[in-house]
Design an enzyme around this catalytic site. Structure first.
Site, PDB file in Angstrom:
ATOM      1  N   ARG A 105     -22.535 -29.866  52.651  1.00 50.42           N
ATOM      2  CA  ARG A 105     -21.877 -29.890  53.972  1.00 50.42           C
ATOM      3  C   ARG A 105     -22.757 -30.619  54.981  1.00 50.42           C
ATOM      4  NH1 ARG A 105     -24.205 -25.116  56.371  1.00 50.42           N
ATOM      5  NH2 ARG A 105     -25.232 -23.943  54.737  1.00 50.42           N
ATOM      6  N   ASP A 118     -32.100 -24.291  44.134  1.00 51.33           N
ATOM      7  CA  ASP A 118     -32.789 -23.956  45.383  1.00 51.33           C
ATOM      8  C   ASP A 118     -34.006 -24.889  45.448  1.00 51.33           C
ATOM      9  OD1 ASP A 118     -34.470 -22.926  47.292  1.00 51.33           O
ATOM     10  OD2 ASP A 118     -34.483 -20.872  46.497  1.00 51.33           O
ATOM     11  N   VAL A 119     -34.010 -25.793  46.436  1.00 57.86           N
ATOM     12  CA  VAL A 119     -35.099 -26.790  46.470  1.00 57.86           C
ATOM     13  C   VAL A 119     -36.478 -26.152  46.638  1.00 57.86           C
ATOM     14  CG1 VAL A 119     -33.670 -28.716  47.284  1.00 57.86           C
ATOM     15  CG2 VAL A 119     -34.810 -27.229  48.963  1.00 57.86           C
ATOM     16  N   ASN A 163     -32.781 -33.773  52.155  1.00 61.32           N
ATOM     17  CA  ASN A 163     -32.028 -33.380  53.352  1.00 61.32           C
ATOM     18  C   ASN A 163     -31.895 -31.866  53.520  1.00 61.32           C
ATOM     19  OD1 ASN A 163     -29.671 -33.644  55.430  1.00 61.32           O
ATOM     20  ND2 ASN A 163     -28.769 -32.503  53.713  1.00 61.32           N
ATOM     21  N   TYR A 203     -39.641 -23.785  62.378  1.00 56.85           N
ATOM     22  CA  TYR A 203     -38.821 -24.972  62.056  1.00 56.85           C
ATOM     23  C   TYR A 203     -39.545 -26.243  62.493  1.00 56.85           C
ATOM     24  CZ  TYR A 203     -34.690 -28.055  62.043  1.00 56.85           C
ATOM     25  OH  TYR A 203     -33.801 -29.084  61.809  1.00 56.85           O
ATOM     26  N   ALA A 249     -42.708 -26.684  62.969  1.00 51.68           N
ATOM     27  CA  ALA A 249     -43.911 -26.898  62.147  1.00 51.68           C
ATOM     28  C   ALA A 249     -43.540 -27.501  60.791  1.00 51.68           C
ATOM     29  CB  ALA A 249     -44.649 -25.575  61.955  1.00 51.68           C
TER      30      ALA A 249
HETATM   31  P1  NAP Z   1     -26.171 -27.433  57.518  1.00 52.41           P
HETATM   32  O1  NAP Z   1     -24.804 -27.840  57.877  1.00 52.41           O
HETATM   33  O2  NAP Z   1     -26.617 -26.045  57.753  1.00 52.41           O
HETATM   34  O3  NAP Z   1     -26.415 -27.828  55.986  1.00 52.41           O
HETATM   35  C1  NAP Z   1     -27.605 -27.489  55.344  1.00 52.41           C
HETATM   36  C2  NAP Z   1     -27.526 -27.925  53.900  1.00 52.41           C
HETATM   37  O4  NAP Z   1     -28.773 -27.611  53.274  1.00 52.41           O
HETATM   38  C3  NAP Z   1     -26.414 -27.231  53.151  1.00 52.41           C
HETATM   39  O5  NAP Z   1     -25.806 -28.152  52.284  1.00 52.41           O
HETATM   40  C4  NAP Z   1     -27.185 -26.174  52.334  1.00 52.41           C
HETATM   41  O6  NAP Z   1     -26.565 -25.913  51.094  1.00 52.41           O
HETATM   42  C5  NAP Z   1     -28.489 -26.888  52.091  1.00 52.41           C
HETATM   43  N1  NAP Z   1     -29.580 -25.966  51.769  1.00 52.41           N
HETATM   44  C6  NAP Z   1     -30.141 -25.026  52.556  1.00 52.41           C
HETATM   45  N2  NAP Z   1     -31.108 -24.386  51.895  1.00 52.41           N
HETATM   46  C7  NAP Z   1     -31.166 -24.941  50.650  1.00 52.41           C
HETATM   47  C8  NAP Z   1     -31.965 -24.723  49.521  1.00 52.41           C
HETATM   48  N3  NAP Z   1     -32.924 -23.780  49.500  1.00 52.41           N
HETATM   49  N4  NAP Z   1     -31.748 -25.470  48.404  1.00 52.41           N
HETATM   50  C9  NAP Z   1     -30.788 -26.424  48.402  1.00 52.41           C
HETATM   51  N5  NAP Z   1     -29.990 -26.673  49.449  1.00 52.41           N
HETATM   52  C10 NAP Z   1     -30.181 -25.943  50.567  1.00 52.41           C
HETATM   53  O7  NAP Z   1     -27.248 -28.320  58.278  1.00 52.41           O
HETATM   54  P2  NAP Z   1     -27.285 -29.856  58.714  1.00 52.41           P
HETATM   55  O8  NAP Z   1     -27.209 -29.886  60.175  1.00 52.41           O
HETATM   56  O9  NAP Z   1     -26.349 -30.679  57.900  1.00 52.41           O
HETATM   57  O10 NAP Z   1     -28.800 -30.173  58.319  1.00 52.41           O
HETATM   58  C11 NAP Z   1     -29.188 -31.076  57.298  1.00 52.41           C
HETATM   59  C12 NAP Z   1     -30.642 -31.444  57.538  1.00 52.41           C
HETATM   60  O11 NAP Z   1     -30.749 -32.089  58.808  1.00 52.41           O
HETATM   61  C13 NAP Z   1     -31.581 -30.247  57.586  1.00 52.41           C
HETATM   62  O12 NAP Z   1     -32.806 -30.567  56.978  1.00 52.41           O
HETATM   63  C14 NAP Z   1     -31.783 -30.026  59.071  1.00 52.41           C
HETATM   64  O13 NAP Z   1     -32.996 -29.374  59.367  1.00 52.41           O
HETATM   65  C15 NAP Z   1     -31.762 -31.468  59.577  1.00 52.41           C
HETATM   66  N6  NAP Z   1     -31.468 -31.593  60.988  1.00 52.41           N
HETATM   67  C16 NAP Z   1     -30.302 -31.173  61.515  1.00 52.41           C
HETATM   68  C17 NAP Z   1     -30.062 -31.314  62.871  1.00 52.41           C
HETATM   69  C18 NAP Z   1     -28.785 -30.871  63.530  1.00 52.41           C
HETATM   70  O14 NAP Z   1     -28.719 -30.915  64.767  1.00 52.41           O
HETATM   71  N7  NAP Z   1     -27.763 -30.451  62.793  1.00 52.41           N
HETATM   72  C19 NAP Z   1     -31.051 -31.890  63.693  1.00 52.41           C
HETATM   73  C20 NAP Z   1     -32.234 -32.302  63.136  1.00 52.41           C
HETATM   74  C21 NAP Z   1     -32.440 -32.167  61.774  1.00 52.41           C
HETATM   75  P3  NAP Z   1     -26.008 -24.473  50.670  1.00 52.41           P
HETATM   76  O15 NAP Z   1     -25.048 -24.037  51.740  1.00 52.41           O
HETATM   77  O16 NAP Z   1     -25.389 -24.709  49.354  1.00 52.41           O
HETATM   78  O17 NAP Z   1     -27.225 -23.574  50.625  1.00 52.41           O
END
Ligand code: NAP
Length: 248
Positions: free
Chosen positions: A23, A68-69, A95, A160, A162
């Protein structure tokens, strides 16, 4: 002419591993590479239904792998599967990530450990898993998803911030180490993006903090990742591409 044909085929046959592809930003990255003709391995941890929907939408070139990464053994099984079945990984997009909003005083040891385990050790585990293959091939691209909070720090997001700052240090150091190996390592640092991760916030209010007065889209990040995965970025390594509407 033959060379041109071979290059086009190579491009179309890239294998891209996207962690956390079920997602949000990861799903948009998967869509972008599939649209370009690549084979994509979508890694997920919990969101099986979302991953299945992605497979229905994007077809056979999307391969789902649960892991789980942050779990070294599960990542090893995933990497063995991918390298046995597909024989290659050309691009790794680290990601997957979790977030947590809590004042520093309220963070438990378990909160801290889980944040570092998923957001930083997850990057280490997956990169460690593909590097022997990439080093052997003398080519490859690793693209890590950090965050603006890894660049400037966010109040109530110390763990986060860090972990995401750790990804930037990891990227810069590994890029230098691999610079002569034909492997580029870069990261994208998104600003505020409209995904599940930010559901608890009022995005209309948050966008006033963005100079462009807009919240970013998942496609904005997918475009940046796609660029860093392309041959157009071959002379770029160890860099942070900040995609944030002008926040700094
Ligand atoms: P999100 O909608 O919450 O999606 C997070 C994704 O990471 C999901 O597909 C989830 O899969 C997966 N995930 C979480 N823990 C995992 C694990 N242990 N092993 C494998 N997969 C795992 O978040 P997003 O906004 O798309 O974020 C994606 C990346 O962008 C993240 O690294 C986040 O920190 C970064 N980011 C996001 C934003 C923002 O504003 N949204 C800003 C800066 C950086 P499952 O549901 O299957 O666990």
């Amino acid at each position: 002419m033959k060379i041109i044909v071979r290059k086009v085929c190579e491009k179309m046959n890239r294998v891209v591993l996207v962690t956390g592809g079920s997602r949000g930003i990861g799903a948009a990255i998967c869509r972008k590479f599939i649209a370009a003709g690549d084979t994509v391995v979508l890694n997920y941890r919990n969101s099986y239904q979302e991953a299945l929907k992605m497979r229905e939408e994007l077809g056979d070139k999307l391969i789902l792998v649960k892991a789980d990464v942050g779990n070294r053994q599960e990542v090893k099984v995933m990497m063995d599967f991918v390298l046995t079945q597909l024989k290659r990984v050309d691009i790794l997009v680290n990601n997957a990530g979790i977030s947590q909003i809590k004042p520093f005083a309220d963070i438990t040891d378990e909160d801290w450990d889980e944040m570092i385990r998923v957001n930083l050790t997850g990057v280490y585990n997956c990169t460690k898993g593909v590097l022997p293959y990439m080093i052997h091939e003398k080519r490859g691209k690793v693209i890590n998803v950090s965050s603006i909070w890894g660049e400037v720090g966010a109040s109530c997001e110390v763990s986060y911030s860090a972990a995401k700052a750790g990804i930037i240090g990891f990227t810069k150091a590994l890029a230098k180490e691999l610079a002569l190996s034909g492997i580029e390592v870069n990261c994208v640092a998104p600003g505020i993006i409209d995904t599940e991760m930010n559901r608890q916030f009022d995005l209309e209010e948050l966008k006033e903090e963005v100079p462009m007065n807009q919240i970013g889209t998942v496609e904005d990040i997918a475009e940046a990742v796609f660029f860093l995965a392309s041959e157009a970025s071959n002379y770029i390594t160890g860099q942070v591409l900040s995609v944030n509407g002008g926040m700094c």
